[in-house]
Structures are given as structure tokens and as C-alpha cells.
Design a protein around this motif. Structure first.
Motif: not given
Length: 832
Positions: A727-753
């Protein structure tokens, strides 16, 4: 009134131990360093480092911090000291304080109760979402700066310590988010300090150790903890693989093109290489230890070319936010009000006598001194004897009521002992957080002590009226610290409960199990968990339940000694991302205003452990609804779990871990009570992580949003935000970093959604920007409710396949409401 005032003054003098206002001439000097370079977290243990020197006669006494001389300190804390003439000593004292504390005063009080020396020290509390780091270094170049690794608009603070400043008790480090050893002689660490550091890591701490030219001294006392055992050094022509891993621009990477010395060695079993050179030489290696993390950076960040590199803060932030998720119960008690309520409940105990015997006693008393007395005296014609018989009957009944009441109260105190035990599959020690409620049969003086490795203090909370069995808030207890912690000579009134908190480590409990993760062939990304649990002890585990990500499995009946139970679980794959690092939801009232309560602080783990049929959603308002022992036991267990569990932002934080939870009617930590004989009621919940095996599939899989963690990279706004019910109001901006769990880090990524659910923008698309790590710029995408399949996605993948996402409220008219945002990835794992 004057008599009452004099009695109160006398009691106050007794409480402070007979300390006089007299101060001796300055033959003793004290140098005091409080907290973490003056910083502390409210109600968390903080070390007070006292350096005492004596240029006069021998002195024995105690070092004291007490409420009478220090604001916002709710109890006295003291430790003995023996200071011979000419001595120089370093002494640790551990205290807690309220958030508005600004200064403490340490006094040396001799055995005669005279203040020999005193020294103040400034302190200042930090917010629960602020980061706190400790750096230990002897580098001539100065300390490494970690304060650039902060979350959103919250601050980060750093304490610079010598090895001698490291506490000898693990709870004194609970406030710290990361500890860095770099270019320092860790071989000087004592056995007690090393054990405290190990226990802190095991319970969820994050240790970073560096190599470089001085690798031998830095690793000397930490070898058993490291993911890589250093054995020598090699020289690299540059460190540009580090820049490539962090996704910085070519111009920023150019400054790393200089020779540097790194340490080399052998990886320990279970360690992971996060970053290596092209020829496979490790640069950053990680090891999981219990619930904690140990990172080994083979270069020295205090030497060139890293020392002046402008992106070093990105490295610390990446290391901080890529450790994975932690369960909502992993961070000790968070709601002290609920903890205090839990120790007030003694199932089956009634503080008041039965009403029928009481009424019979009163009716007998009235009948005897009234009609019966009159009838007898009138019958013998001696009514004037009433002047003697009535006072005699009153005296007899008074004595009888006193004896009866004394016997009804009994001679024993009652201890209500509650505990939470957390254990992990790869370590032999378990963390215990306990509560003790002392119910006194009559006003009395007691002393409560624990064993040498444990800490003890009153439950940190104010007096709250309205309870049937009133609480006794111990604002004047002297917590004496020596070989053991002891609450000395405190007074408890009749039918009051004095609540205490204790913590320590024990041997791992005799419950174990193994699980394996496999992928469903029909549904992309869905996992199947198969496993077993075993009771290797001699006590049954009651109400056992298996806890996994988004799923539970309740066993049929207690897990009896020697029993082995198997289970299969299908993980739904539809949950939300977990915050990483942990963000305490109950600490931010503004966040509760911004979002719904369900996203701010849920109790899903409480429901899962108790079972939905035993969980009462209105337990705070209703209280105990019946006199049955079963209902009281359920209520006490729910309060205990609710005081501990903080499933913030709709995530239980279990990640790719599976746990066994259950109850035992005993206490894991021994206590000693002086002042009365005592009995106890005990209840302990065990939270046991099961050993897990991950076999990466050879086919393509999908990593859903629930297998990512998130952190706020930058935020321009008020309070806090999350990718859940945003829930953001006028003038606000945010940056999130999404990181896979340690056992979910793919060696080869074929698709990003990109996923975006529950939008408030009707049929319009939401503008969401992704960070282009290669070109160092943001790229805008219009995302609909169906999500967005990102083309040419490789440039949006950062370290550990992390994705950074920015939202600007003004780009969609100033008001932004989204139920959930995140990412999913499809690809393949590296072959075994």
C-alpha cells in the motif's frame, strides 16, 4: 502516615543491599563500555565491559548497575569482583534496559556497602528493524564499514571490538545481525567466548570471516566453524569475478583489476561455493550451522583493491539477504505481555477456596455466637455469660480460620515452568528459551538460580491490573552474575506470581528424522516431501506434528519411545515469499496502520502446532473460558506459542526445511529455589529440524514465489513496506530484492516471470521496473494480473539469481495497492 513513610524508606534501604551514600577517595578507577559501542535493543541482553584498576588497598565487593542510579533499568544487575592492590581487570556485566535509556552508571560497592568508585556510560536504543553489526579487527588500515548494508530507510550500526570484548554468554549477542572477523588474531579467543560465539551462530547468527595475507591469525580460533579450512595463499591478477557476481558495471569492476592475495584451502562437508574464479578457486564459501550461517571470504576487504571499492556495501548486503528464510519462532520471545500471561496459568490450581466450605464455616460461626450461644445460655439461665462466651468464640474461630487458611495455602511454593526447545539436525546442542512463574503461598523472600551456562532475569514488562492471580513485577530484584545467574533475595506477596525469563543451551533432544524432497512430474514446481521421525528417548512426545512450507501433517497419537513414524506431504507451491533477514512485525505499529493485521503478524505456526480445533482466535479477549484442566492447558500453550511466534507478512519462514513439533510435561533447564520447598508444573514445546536431502532433478523445474526471500533494498516513504498487501502513497517508491532459497538457485534459468496479484487498478497494467545488472539501469514493464513473461531476462539476474524490482506510486496516479508481487523462475539445476 509518617510511620508508613518510615517503613517504606527502611524497605528501600534493604532492597538496595544497604548501600550507603558514602564514597571513598579515588584509589579505584573504572572504564565502562556499554552495549555495542553504546547501542542496544530494548529488553535484549547487552554486555557492559568494565575495566577496573586499583592503586590502593585490596578491595572485594561487586560491580552494580541499579535502578536507583540508572533510568530505564528495571532491575539491579551485579557481579562480584576481587581487586587486589595494583590489579587491572576486565569484567563483563550483562544487563537489559528499556528503549528510553540514555545512560547507565556502574558502581563498585565494597563488602561494607560503600560505593568505592562509579562511572557512567552513554547508551542509545535502536529500532527493531535496524541492523546491528560487530567487527573484530586489528588492521592498521582501520575497521571495515558494514553500515552500508541496511534495509530500506532503516539504519545500520556497527560496533568495533577487540577479541577481548567478545562476550562469554551467547544471549549477549542476540541483538547482533552479523559479526565479522578480519585481520585479527582469533586464537586469543577463550574457550567460553568460542562456545558463546558457536551457540549464537547455531541459534541463527551470521558469522563472516575473511582470509588474505593474514589468514592464519584470523582463522586460528575459528577453524571448526569455517566452511573452508585455509591452508595457504595464492595471488590473483584481479577480483573482477566478484564484480561480475554482484552485477556491477564494467567501469565499477575496472577498479578490481589489481593483484591481490587470497587464502586457499579445503572445503568442509556441506559447504557451498557461492563465488569462484574461472579456474574454480573459491572466493566466497558458505556453510550452514544449525539455524545460522558462516561465510568465508578468501580475500581481505581491508586491503586493495577491495578497500576503496565503491561496491563493497553491495557485497555485505548480498551476503546478509541470501542466507534463506528463518521460521517465525526462531528469534526468542517477542511479546512479553503474552509470556507473562502464560506463566500466570496453573492448570487445575484455584487461588480461592471452595465457596461451599467457606459458606459453611461462616454459617457455623454466625450460628454459634448467635442463636446457639443464646439458646444454651438461656437454657441454663446464664445469659450474662455472653460477655465471656462471645469473645471466646470469636477468638477460637479467629485462630481456627488462621490455621485453616494456613493449611489451605500449604507450605510449598509452586513453579510454573514453560520452555521452548529448538534443535537442528547438524549440531549437538539445542537452544532453550524458558519462563518460570513463582507462586508464593504467603509473603516470603526467595532466591532463584540457574546453571552456569544460562541467563536469568524477571520478565520485562510493567504491572497490568485485572488478573485474578496478580503478577508481582520484580522491579528491585538483584540479578547476581558470577559462575551462575541468581535472582537474589526478592520478595513475593501471597498469591502473587513472580515471572522470570531464562535462556541457555542443552544437549540436543532425542528426537530425530530425515526427509527427502522430490519434484512432482505433473505440476511444475510442486514438491513432494517424504520422511520419517523417531523418538530415541524414554519420554513420549505428545501432540506431534510435522511442519513444512505451507503444509502440516499431524501424527496419530503420541510419538512413544522407540517409535518411528513415516509421512508424505505435497507442498502446495502457492505461498508468499519470506522476509530475509528477519523483520519483527510487532515492532512497527505504523505498519499495522498501513496494512491489514493478517499480513503484519499472523499466527499460522501457532495454529499448525496446536491444531485448528484447539486454537482460539479470540483468546486474548476471552481468556480462560472454563475451569477444566484441559482448557487451561490449551490456553497456556497458546499463550506460550503466541509470545514466541512472529509469522510476519503471511510467511511462516520455514523455507525448504521440515520440522517436528510436540510437547513434553517436563522442563529442560534445572532451577534452584531457596526460601521454601516447591513443586512445579511444566510444559515444553520441542521444535526439531529434520535432516533434509535434496536430489536435483535432471529435467526443467519451476521455482515458485514461495521459494524466494525478499528484502527492501531502498525505500522512500514512511514506516515499512513489504511485497505482501503493498500500500503506497503519492511520492513513495520502493525497491525489493527477491532471492531464491539456497536449495532453489538454478544453474540455468530459462524463464523469468513477474507476478502481481490482487491489483487495485482495474483493467490497467501496473508499471514495474526491473534492474538491469549488466547495463546498470532500470527497465520498465507493464504487468497485468496474469503476470509478465520477461524476455531477454539474463541481464535481470543478479547474485544467486536475485531479481531487483522497483515500484513508484506516482507512475500509476499516486496510489498503489497490490496483494502480492514477486517473481518465479524456470530452469534446470546443475547435475550432481
Amino acid at each position: 502516615m509518617l510511620k508508613s513513610a518510615l517503613i517504606s524508606l527502611l524497605l528501600l534501604l534493604l532492597v538496595v543491599g544497604g548501600v550507603t551514600a558514602q564514597t571513598l577517595p579515588g584509589t579505584v578507577t573504572l572504564a565502562v563500555e556499554a552495549g555495542f559501542d553504546g547501542r542496544f535493543r530494548e529488553f535484549e541482553w547487552m554486555p557492559v565491559i568494565i575495566r577496573a584498576s586499583n592503586d590502593g588497598d585490596d578491595i572485594t565487593g561487586r560491580l552494580v548497575v541499579r535502578p536507583e542510579t540508572t533510568d530505564a533499568i528495571t532491575n539491579a544487575f551485579s557481579t562480584p569482583i576481587n581487586l587486589p592492590s595494583g590489579a587491572r581487570q576486565l569484567v563483563f556485566l550483562y544487563i537489559t534496559a528499556r528503549s528510553f535509556a540514555t545512560q547507565i552508571r556502574v558502581e563498585l560497592i565494597n563488602d561494607e556497602g560503600i560505593v568505592v568508585a562509579a562511572q557512567p556510560a552513554s547508551i542509545r536504543s535502536i529500532q527493531p528493524q535496524d541492523r546491528l553489526y560487530v567487527v573484530l579487527t586489528q588492521s592498521t588500515a582501520g575497521s571495515v564499514d558494514l553500515t552500508g548494508a541496511k534495509l530500506g530507510n532503516y539504519d545500520a550500526y556497527q560496533a568495533n571490538w577487540a577479541v577481548s570484548d567478545l562476550p562469554e554468554r551467547a544471549p549477549a549477542l542476540d541483538s547482533v545481525d552479523m559479526i565479522l572477523f578480519t585481520d585479527v588474531d582469533s586464537g586469543a579467543i577463550s574457550t567460553a567466548q568460542r562456545q558463546a560465539l558457536t551457540d549464537w551462530i547455531t541459534a541463527g547468527g551470521h558469522l563472516v570471516v575473511t582470509g588474505g595475507a593474514n589468514w592464519q591469525g584470523t582463522a586460528a580460533g575459528l577453524t571448526d566453524l569455517l566452511p573452508l579450512v585455509p591452508e595457504g595463499t595464492t595471488t590473483l591478477d584481479d577480483l573482477t569475478p566478484l564484480a561480475d557476481w554482484l552485477g556491477v558495471s564494467d567501469s565499477e569492476a575496472r577498479s578490481l583489476r589489481a593483484q591481490t592475495v587470497i587464502s586457499t584451502g579445503t572445503l568442509v562437508e556441506g559447504a557451498r561455493t557461492l563465488l569462484a574464479t574461472d579456474d574454480g578457486t573459491p572466493l566466497l564459501v558458505r556453510r550452514r550451522l544449525g539455524a545460522g550461517t558462516v561465510d568465508y571470504l578468501t580475500a581481505d576487504p581491508n586491503t586493495q583493491p577491495l578497500r576503496n571499492w565503491g561496491n563493497l556495501s553491495d557485497l555485505w548486503f548480498t551476503m546478509l539477504t541470501s542466507t534463506g528464510a528463518t521460521p517465525g519462532w526462531s528469534h526468542g520471545f517477542r511479546d512479553w505481555e503474552q509470556a507473562a500471561n502464560a506463566v500466570e496459568i496453573l492448570p487445575g490450581y484455584d487461588p480461592l477456596p471452595d465457596i461451599l466450605p467457606l459458606c459453611a464455616f461462616l454459617l457455623g460461626y454466625i450460628a454459634l455466637i448467635g442463636p446457639i450461644n443464646y439458646f444454651v445460655l438461656n437454657r441454663i439461665n446464664r445469659r450474662e455469660w455472653a460477655w465471656i462466651t462471645i469473645p471466646a468464640f470469636i477468638l477460637v474461630f479467629s485462630v481456627a480460620s488462621y490455621v485453616l487458611g494456613f493449611n489451605l495455602r500449604g507450605n510449598e511454593a509452586t513453579l510454573n515452568r514453560l520452555a521452548v526447545v529448538q534443535s537442528w539436525s547438524d549440531v549437538e546442542r539445542a537452544r532453550v528459551d524458558g519462563l518460570v512463574g513463582l507462586l508464593s503461598p504467603r509473603r516470603g523472600q526467595y532466591s532463584l538460580s540457574v546453571e552456569s551456562d544460562e541467563t536469568l532475569r524477571p520478565i520485562p514488562r510493567p504491572l497490568q491490573p485485572g488478573s485474578l492471580v496478580a503478577r508481582n513485577v520484580q522491579t528491585s530484584v538483584d540479578i547476581r552474575q558470577g559462575e551462575q545467574f541468581r535472582a537474589a533475595d526478592f520478595t513475593v506477596d501471597a498469591s502473587f506470581i513472580a515471572g522470570f525469563h531464562l535462556s541457555g543451551m542443552i544437549e540436543a533432544p532425542p528426537f530425530s528424522g530425515r526427509v527427502s524432497f522430490a519434484y512432482d512430474d505433473t505440476i511444475p514446481g510442486q514438491q513432494i516431501v517424504r520422511g520419517s521421525v523417531r523418538n530415541n528417548g524414554d519420554t513420549p512426545l505428545n501432540d506431534p506434528v510435522i511442519l513444512a512450507r505451507g503444509q502440516t501433517f499431524r501424527l496419530n497419537g503420541p510419538l512413544a519411545p522407540g517409535d518411528v513414524e513415516t509421512f508424505d506431504l505435497t507442498l502446495p507451491g502457492e505461498g508468499v515469499s519470506s522476509p530475509s533477514p528477519y523483520i519483527p512485525s510487532i515492532a512497527n505499529p505504523y505498519l499495522q496502520f498501513r496494512t491489514s493485521f493478517s499480513s503484519n503478524a499472523t499466527e499460522q505456526s501457532v495454529i499448525d502446532i496446536l491444531g485448528s480445533e484447539r486454537y482460539d482466535i479470540n483468546y486474548i479477549r476471552r481468556g480462560v473460558r472454563s475451569d477444566s484442566v484441559e482448557d487451561q492447558t490449551n490456553f497456556r500453550q497458546q499463550l506460550l506459542l503466541s509470545s514466541l511466534v512472529d509469522d510476519s507478512f503471511q510467511s511462516t519462514g520455514r523455507g525448504d526445511k521440515v520440522y517436528l513439533a510436540g510437547w513434553i510435561d517436563s522442563a529442560p533447564l534445572p532451577v534452584e529455589l531457596e526460601g521454601a520447598n516447591w513443586n512445579s508444573q511444566s510444559s515444553t514445546v520441542y521444535l526439531v529440524e529434520l535432516a533434509a536431502e535434496f536430489v536435483p532433478p535432471t529435467r526443467e523445474v519451476t521455482i515458485p514465489a514461495e521459494r524466494f526471500t525478499w528484502a527492501v533494498r531502498d525505500y522512500n516513504g514512511i514506516g515499512a513496506v513489504a511485497p505482501i498487501e503493498l500500500n503506497m502513497q503519492p511520492g513513495e517508491e520502493v525497491t525489493f530484492r527477491f532471492t531464491p532459497l539456497p536449495d532453489a538457485v538454478l544453474d540455468t534459468v530459462n524463464e523469468l516471470w513477474i507476478i502481481a496479484r490482487d491489483l487495485n487498478v482495474g483493467g490497467r497494467r501496473v508499471p514495474i521496473s526491473l534492474w538491469d545488472w549488466k547495463n546498470g539501469e532500470w527497465e520498465l514493464f507493464e504487468v497485468s494480473r496474469e503476470g509478465y513473461n520477461v524476455e531477454d531476462f539474463e541481464r535481470f539476474l543478479g547474485p544467486q539469481n536475485a531479481v531487483e524490482m522497483r515500484l513508484v506510486a506516482d507512475e500509476i496516479g499516486g496510489f498503489l495497492r497490490i496483494g502480492q508481487i514477486g517473481v518465479t523462475q524456470t530452469g534446470t539445476f546443475a547435475p550432481n
